[in-house]
Each structure stands twice: as C-alpha cells, then as structure tokens.
Write a protein that holds these residues in place. Structure first.
Motif, PDB file in Angstrom:
ATOM      1  N   UNK A   1       0.870  -1.263  -0.045  1.00  0.00           N
ATOM      2  CA  UNK A   1      -0.002   0.034   0.177  1.00  0.00           C
ATOM      3  C   UNK A   1       0.792   1.273   0.073  1.00  0.00           C
ATOM      4  N   UNK A   2       2.181   1.269   0.461  1.00  0.00           N
ATOM      5  CA  UNK A   2       2.890   2.362   0.722  1.00  0.00           C
ATOM      6  C   UNK A   2       3.612   2.564  -0.718  1.00  0.00           C
ATOM      7  N   UNK A   3       3.444   1.963  -1.914  1.00  0.00           N
ATOM      8  CA  UNK A   3       4.098   2.083  -3.022  1.00  0.00           C
ATOM      9  C   UNK A   3       3.112   2.734  -3.935  1.00  0.00           C
ATOM     10  N   UNK A   4       3.249   4.200  -4.336  1.00  0.00           N
ATOM     11  CA  UNK A   4       2.469   5.153  -5.048  1.00  0.00           C
ATOM     12  C   UNK A   4       2.066   4.271  -6.513  1.00  0.00           C
ATOM     13  N   UNK A   5       3.121   3.663  -7.023  1.00  0.00           N
ATOM     14  CA  UNK A   5       2.808   3.004  -8.311  1.00  0.00           C
ATOM     15  C   UNK A   5       1.776   1.761  -8.120  1.00  0.00           C
ATOM     16  N   UNK A   6       1.875   1.071  -7.194  1.00  0.00           N
ATOM     17  CA  UNK A   6       0.950   0.019  -7.019  1.00  0.00           C
ATOM     18  C   UNK A   6      -0.600   0.517  -6.850  1.00  0.00           C
ATOM     19  N   UNK A   7      -0.463   1.384  -6.075  1.00  0.00           N
ATOM     20  CA  UNK A   7      -2.028   2.062  -5.793  1.00  0.00           C
ATOM     21  C   UNK A   7      -2.756   2.556  -7.340  1.00  0.00           C
ATOM     22  N   UNK A   8      -1.747   3.272  -7.899  1.00  0.00           N
ATOM     23  CA  UNK A   8      -2.106   3.938  -9.047  1.00  0.00           C
ATOM     24  C   UNK A   8      -2.646   2.705 -10.297  1.00  0.00           C
ATOM     25  N   UNK A   9      -1.708   1.430 -10.137  1.00  0.00           N
ATOM     26  CA  UNK A   9      -2.201   0.423 -10.976  1.00  0.00           C
ATOM     27  C   UNK A   9      -3.664  -0.042 -10.718  1.00  0.00           C
ATOM     28  N   UNK A  10      -3.797  -0.288  -9.362  1.00  0.00           N
ATOM     29  CA  UNK A  10      -5.007  -0.735  -8.946  1.00  0.00           C
ATOM     30  C   UNK A  10      -6.317   0.443  -9.436  1.00  0.00           C
ATOM     31  N   UNK A  11      -6.003   1.678  -9.189  1.00  0.00           N
ATOM     32  CA  UNK A  11      -6.680   2.500  -9.531  1.00  0.00           C
ATOM     33  C   UNK A  11      -7.110   2.721 -11.120  1.00  0.00           C
TER      34      UNK A  11
END
Length: 458
Positions: free
Chosen positions: A79-89
């Motif tokens: 959850x603390x990796x901005x890129x991971x969150x953006x991929x989910x989004x």
C-alpha cells in the motif's frame, strides 16, 4: 422536483480524500444528497477514526459513506508504493465503481444520481458516468499549475524534453507560460517517484485523464485565482473554488476532521494555549512523510539548537530523535492541522508542501520552511518561495543532506523579529479570504456549480 444527489469519488489517498470530503460537506450544507465512495481500506480507517456516536449507519453530516474494494492486500509494503496504488486505480477500480452505480440504480428502480464528481486523477470515472448518462464534474485537489503540467505532456514530448513514457531527456528548468512557477524536468510530478514502475503507472494515468476530462461538464480546482493567475489563464476551463475548507467555515468544528484516516490528538491545542504567541515551530510532512534516518536526526538536532518550542506530527514517518517531555517538544501522531495553523502560538510551518498543507498554511498567514520530496510538492514549494515569497527552502550539503546548522539558520531567519515573511504571509491570507466571501471568485464559482446541480435535476 426531486432532491439532487451527487456521487463523489476521490483518488484513494489522504491528501485527496480530505478536500473532496470538505467539498461534499459544502454540497450537503446546500441541501444536496451526497454519496461518498472510498476504497474499503480507507473507508474502514475513516469510520474507525470517528467517535462512536458519529458512526451510525455510516451517514455523517448528511453524507452517506460507502466503499468498494481496490484489489490490494492490507500489507504496508504494497500500500505504501504509489505506483501499486495507481495500477489498482487504473485497472481494478473502474469495474467496481460501475457495479456500485448499477446496484444503486437497481435498488431504487431508476437513475438516482444527478451528478458524478470525481477526483481529476480518476479520468476513467468520467467515462463510467458517461455510460450511465450521468452529468459529471472533475475536481482537482492540487494546484492548477499541476493540472496545466498534465495538459502539457504532449507538448513536452514533442519538444523533446521528455520521452514517450515520461522519462526526462534533459535536465533543465522549464516554464509552461510566463508567470507560472518554474519546474525542473527531473522533478516533474511523475518523475520524482524514483521508481520506473511507479513513474510509468502515474504517467499513464495522467495521459488517460487528459482524454477523459475533455468530456466533463465542469473542471473545478481547489485553488484561488490570484494565487496562480497565470495557470488559470493558460487553461481557462479550470475554475477555482478554493480553499474548499473555507467554504464551510461556519459549520461546526466538531466534524472538520471527517475524512481523516487517523484520530486527531486534540491535547496539542491545550499545549499550544500555554505557549508564547508566534513562538512554536510546527512540523508535519503529510500522510506519506518519508525521511532517512540521518536527515531526520539532522533536522531534529537543528531544531533543538533553536531552543524554540516544537509541535511535531509523525503520521507518515519515524519518531524524531528529540528529548520529549521537557515541555519544549510535543510529538503527536495526527493533529487537527487547520486549527493548529490558526493558533496564535504558531510561528512557522516546516512542511512537505503538499497542496492541502500549503493552502492551510496560506489561509492562516503562516510562513513556511519547505522540504518537498515527491509529486507536486516541488511546484508548491516554488510558489511558496519564489512566487508568493512567504517561505524558504533548505540547501543540501555534499551528502545531499540538510545539515543541523542549515536547519537552525533558516528557522532563525524565517522567525526573525522584523517579520518580513510574516507580513507577506498576512497579505496572501487576505487575498485568499477575499475569494471565499460573497462576490469572491471562488464563492461565485461554487454558487454557479450548486445552482447548476439544482436546476438540472430531472
């Protein structure tokens, strides 16, 4: 005529949820029904941070809080990796939002949403709303200059400044138009994540947003026209409505923190009451605050050398290595920041320069010391230091570290008795306050939007 119903969806990060929640509270105060859509992870954090009496039926201040899954597990590593969150989004959430709307329509035997307000970072949400024939508005929780940068991507590629995936081809300072803040190509919003996957995801999200936003009825921005007139003139479709937190400043303070992922420590306000006016250094680096151990230690020692009282918020990082308990230093996990910055005891704000913090400092007339570390924070720092001239940055040494002596020197300079930074900060505050009262630009734009929603109800 039925009561208008607006669905609001933020990008799933604290700095996006808070301004969109403030916007929702304003709409609710105008008699508009609001459904606020969070990810399940963030929804649970918000509910847990509320007092038990506020949790009933997940309706707070007339806002119904609902949730959708985001496809990520609950581990901090993911959850603390901005890129991971953006991929989910980008790839997981659109289907879930579509399913939510379908469910709401089937449960009420017909269309129930008058308008869909989505974070500008979620361009796909505009396309989902269009599928259902729902009117739509995009809301930018950042500076207008950040949005103009996004709109300028194709030109930057054409001019050879960045590659097709957003990677800078040259290291240079650019200015998108006269009067706009200067930007360094190695610190553009998507570049300074220092991670190729993250950069690619953020860049792709921004490219997609540019296309999706073309079809919106409104493009609202949590900013003030006079603070960044050049950016608004560059993209006239962007309408300033900020600071949105001031739009409902007459509402009860008790629920001002609605949308916070952590409960606020209000004891720090009592501590501030006991301090000399203008004496306290307030330090807060937002919900993603990341600072290396060496830098954290230098900052803490430099601040101790000033011998001034300190209020330090640690929500996004490690505990500062300071002597706590002497009455000189108080450390809290999360503070009621708007109230803290308005307190007479605060002398300066050591900040990461996130846009929410920038606006809250500006509307409180507080000088800044700036330590940006990623995304739009470098643009905001340029506004603070070079355009509005209400703050200072720090110089790094040969190790890339801000030394303890540099910290002490800059704090002493910003809080010097002649108060030049404070005087300019008060002038900027007056400009901001003028915009949220009757006949102000932000006030009028908000009014137009609310009237549009009410008159367009079927």
């Amino acid at each position: 005529m039925g009561r208008p119903h607006v669905m609001v969806i933020p990008y799933p990060a604290q700095g996006h949820v808070l301004p969109l929640m403030s916007f929702s509270r304003y709409l609710a105060s105008q008699g508009i029904q609001v459904t606020f859509v969070n990810t399940e992870f963030n929804h649970n954090r918000i509910i847990n941070s509320l007092s038990k009496s506020s949790r009933d039926d997940h309706v707070v201040d007339g806002i119904k809080l609902v949730s959708i899954p985001d496809g990520l597990d609950d581990s901090p590593e993911e959850r603390n990796v901005p890129g991971m969150l953006s991929e989910s989004v980008l790839h997981f959430m659109p289907t879930k939002v579509e399913e939510l709307i379908e469910r709401m329509i089937s449960e009420t035997s017909g269309a129930v949403i008058s308008c869909f307000v989505a974070d500008q970072s979620l361009g796909w949400a505009m396309e989902v709303a269009a599928k259902f024939g729902i009117r739509r508005a995009a809301f930018c929780p950042a500076a207008a200059a950040s949005m103009v940068l996004g709109f300028s991507i194709q030109k930057l590629v054409y001019d050879g400044l960045i590659d097709y995936d957003g990677t800078p081809n040259v290291n240079k300072t650019i200015q998108l138009s006269p009067g706009m803040p200067e930007m360094e190509t190695d610190k553009l919003v998507w570049v300074c994540l220092k991670n190729k996957d993250s950069q690619r995801n953020i860049f792709q999200l921004m490219l997609q947003n540019n296309k999706s936003i073309e079809s919106t009825d409104w493009l609202l921005c949590n900013s003030v026209f006079e603070l960044e007139a050049a950016a608004f003139e560059q993209s006239p479709k962007i309408l300033p409505i900020g600071p949105i937190g001031l739009a409902h400043h007459s509402l009860e303070e008790g629920s001002m923190s609605l949308g916070s992922f952590l409960p606020e420590d209000r004891d720090c306000l009592d501590w501030l009451d006991r301090q000399i006016p203008g004496s306290v250094i307030y330090i807060a680096f937002g919900s993603y605050g990341v600072m290396g151990k060496v830098q954290l230690e230098e900052l803490a020692i430099g601040i101790e050398l000033t011998k001034r009282p300190v209020l330090w918020v640690t929500s996004g990082g490690d505990q500062p290595p300071m002597r706590v308990g002497s009455g000189q230093v108080i450390v809290v996990k999360w503070a009621p920041q708007r109230e803290v910055l308005l307190h007479r005891a605060i002398g300066c704000f050591v900040s990461h320069c996130g846009w929410n913090s920038t606006l809250e400092g500006v509307q409180s007339g507080i000088p800044f010391l700036c330590i940006p570390y990623f995304a739009d924070q470098f643009i905001n720092k340029t506004y603070i230091c070079n355009v509005w001239k209400i703050g200072l940055g720090f110089e790094q040494d040969e190790r890339g570290i801000i030394s303890r002596l540099e910290v002490k020197r800059k704090i002493d300079e910003i809080m010097r008795d002649n108060g030049e930074f404070k005087k300019r900060a008060i002038k900027i505050k007056e400009i901001v306050m003028k915009n949220v009262v009757k006949d102000g630009i932000s006030y009028e734009n908000l009014n137009k939007f609310v009237n549009w929603i009410k008159t367009e109800v079927n």
